[in-house]
Design an enzyme around this catalytic site. Sequence first.
Site, short mmCIF file in Angstrom:
data_model
loop_
_atom_site.label_atom_id
_atom_site.label_comp_id
_atom_site.label_asym_id
_atom_site.label_seq_id
_atom_site.Cartn_x
_atom_site.Cartn_y
_atom_site.Cartn_z
N TYR A 178 -8.16 5.45 8.04
CA TYR A 178 -8.70 5.24 6.70
C TYR A 178 -10.19 4.88 6.77
O TYR A 178 -10.80 4.90 7.83
CB TYR A 178 -7.86 4.19 5.97
CG TYR A 178 -6.45 4.66 5.69
CD1 TYR A 178 -6.22 5.75 4.85
CD2 TYR A 178 -5.34 4.05 6.27
CE1 TYR A 178 -4.94 6.21 4.59
CE2 TYR A 178 -4.04 4.50 6.01
CZ TYR A 178 -3.86 5.58 5.18
OH TYR A 178 -2.59 6.05 4.93
N GLY A 232 -0.85 -1.31 0.68
CA GLY A 232 -2.27 -1.25 0.40
C GLY A 232 -2.60 -1.29 -1.09
O GLY A 232 -2.09 -0.48 -1.87
N GLN A 280 28.43 11.18 12.42
CA GLN A 280 27.38 11.94 13.10
C GLN A 280 26.31 11.04 13.72
O GLN A 280 25.57 11.48 14.59
CB GLN A 280 26.73 12.92 12.12
CG GLN A 280 27.70 13.91 11.49
CD GLN A 280 27.55 15.32 12.02
OE1 GLN A 280 28.42 15.86 12.69
NE2 GLN A 280 26.45 15.95 11.69
N ALA A 335 7.36 -3.71 10.19
CA ALA A 335 7.31 -3.22 8.81
C ALA A 335 8.67 -2.64 8.43
O ALA A 335 9.47 -3.27 7.74
CB ALA A 335 6.20 -2.19 8.66
#
Length: 672
Positions: free
Chosen positions: A173, A61, A424, A321
């Site tokens: 937003y 943004g 792990q 993304a």
Amino acid sequence: MASPRRYPRVRTPVRVGTLTLPHRVLMGSMHLNRERGDPAALAAFYAERARGGAGLIITGGAAVSRVGAGGAGYGVIAEPEFARTWHTVVQAVHEAGGRIALQLFHAGRYALPRAFGLTPVAPSAVYSRFSDATPIALDDEGIAATIADFAAASRIGIGLGFDGVEIMASEGYLLNQFASPVTNLRDDAWGGDAARRCAFPVAVTRAVRSAVGSAPVLVRISGADLVEGSSTPDEVDALAVALADAGADAVDVGIGWHESRVPTVQSMVPHAAFTQVSARIRAALAAAGATVPVIASNRINTLAQAERVLAGGEADIVSMARPFLADPHIVAASFAGREATVNPCIGCNEACIDRSFGLEPVSCTVNPRAGRELEFPLAAASRPRGTRIAVVGAGPAGMEAARAAAFAGAQVTLFEAGDAIGGQFLLAGAVPGKSDFAANARSFARVLDELGVDVRTGHEATAEELVGFDHVVVATGVVPRRVELPGVERAVDYVQAFAEAARLGERVAVIGAGGIAVDLAHLLVEGVDAGPDRFLIEHGLRVGALPAPRRRVTIMRRTGAIGAGMGVTTRWAAVQEIRRRGVRTLTGVTYRAIEPSGVRVEVDGTEELIEADVVVIAAGQTPRAQLAGQLASRGIAHTVVGGARNTAGLNAVAAFEEGLRAGDAAARAAGR
């Protein structure tokens, strides 16, 4: 006969306004906290994703004003410094053969007052716990000025060479706030009913459309706010239609607000769980005669998943993304038939979303090169491999150290005492919703094989056989911490519990309640990944019955919060999930003894027996570092990384980054 082309629907070109995209996977917007840093580094980050095959990149943004910035790490597009930065980015992406759109951003009530000393603005003065502030309600003059800010920012963006713009109207937003009855309490031209709540996002879209001429305009809307009392599906659909009428060339469907208590991006969210929302909006647009493409997002992290979404008619384009953080070449590798080498996003949020809410630069847990492409270039793998590097231990730190050393031109041998690499991550990969952790280990195995790394599993390396290597990276990891408690010999440690989860009794008590204990509890009460249906039913997004928990599980700790040490945007969701499944969580516990029938404890001054068939110790780890001492005594050059170095604050983010730096440095130093 030629084989069918891979991913035929993904590979079908699609038009977004005047722009034709070569395929249907784009890289979605991510705030990186790098916009105020080195422009060349930011450009290198985006350019590598363009080379990796993103059909279109949406930037993080770009604030249209200072009061609209999400925090001090945001760039304001109208300020010359950031205009120059974005110009550098655009040039690099275009030189790499990519396309890039600028996201126009205004945080509204989510803006942080401490960033620039400005009070946030919003449609109404509704307090935000996200920013810990009550915003100022915009008056007509302020609304007009904000619309003008969006138009001016879009004009600047196109002037800088961007291929289009995206208006951020999702995730709670400013534009989303105007559309929602939760945050828009007005009774004027900008609020009062659903139609008037749409007026501001529609006005912004019209203004941007006018400002950029024929350039593509995308709008990212919230397909489902997941906040009680917010916009209904019908209202969201009507907004999408209104935005298309106002000039939007594509509708990008986001999910949820930061204030929502429904997980949307964490690992426990099933892949493509929310695509029914984009399908609904797509149908509403089609019914209204709008032909703009609809973009689906959230937890779609392979091209195979994207292909299924497109085949099911749930979207026209798929936005990924974080998968482009984890592997910038996800598209190119998949198109080339090398899906097995793709490093999957594991949905942990720790190096990306968690950091984006502060000031630390965003990277990726499983790809610490993300954002550091200039520091760690990929072009060195063709060097002659005269330098011999040994890596001992193939957990996160060791896998990454081996990969980095091989990329830096070394001849690498990776020793792992277990039967497979992953450490792990193999435990985590057994937990419902965390299959991507195991997939990450498998992708590393394929990449290391392609790089010519000699991987020796089932092999406990000794100091004697490491003589002759130019450098040794010790990544031997951790062992469960022992606890001193009467009857402890009756307990099993968490490694045993993960291995034998299917055979544990109906009642399990876990001493310890950190991230490992939370994961183990989830595994014990669910057993297998139940898929999207259970998730959607559990969160009220679909009607249906839920199965009873498989076991009665209690996790407990002396001090601190349940799940302490987990990432900030994951801990609440993970703890919420196990509590929904009936796991009992206790803090402030004093342990007395482990008895044949359970654990005797004291909680708030009251003694209690936690009945259990099996007691598990998950109370931390200690370094497994004996090898490092043996190497030191023999004068063998070595570096200790990950849990073998220190368990304080141990997490996968640190382990992968230490592995990257150690492997790269060892190869380069020894090769001089």
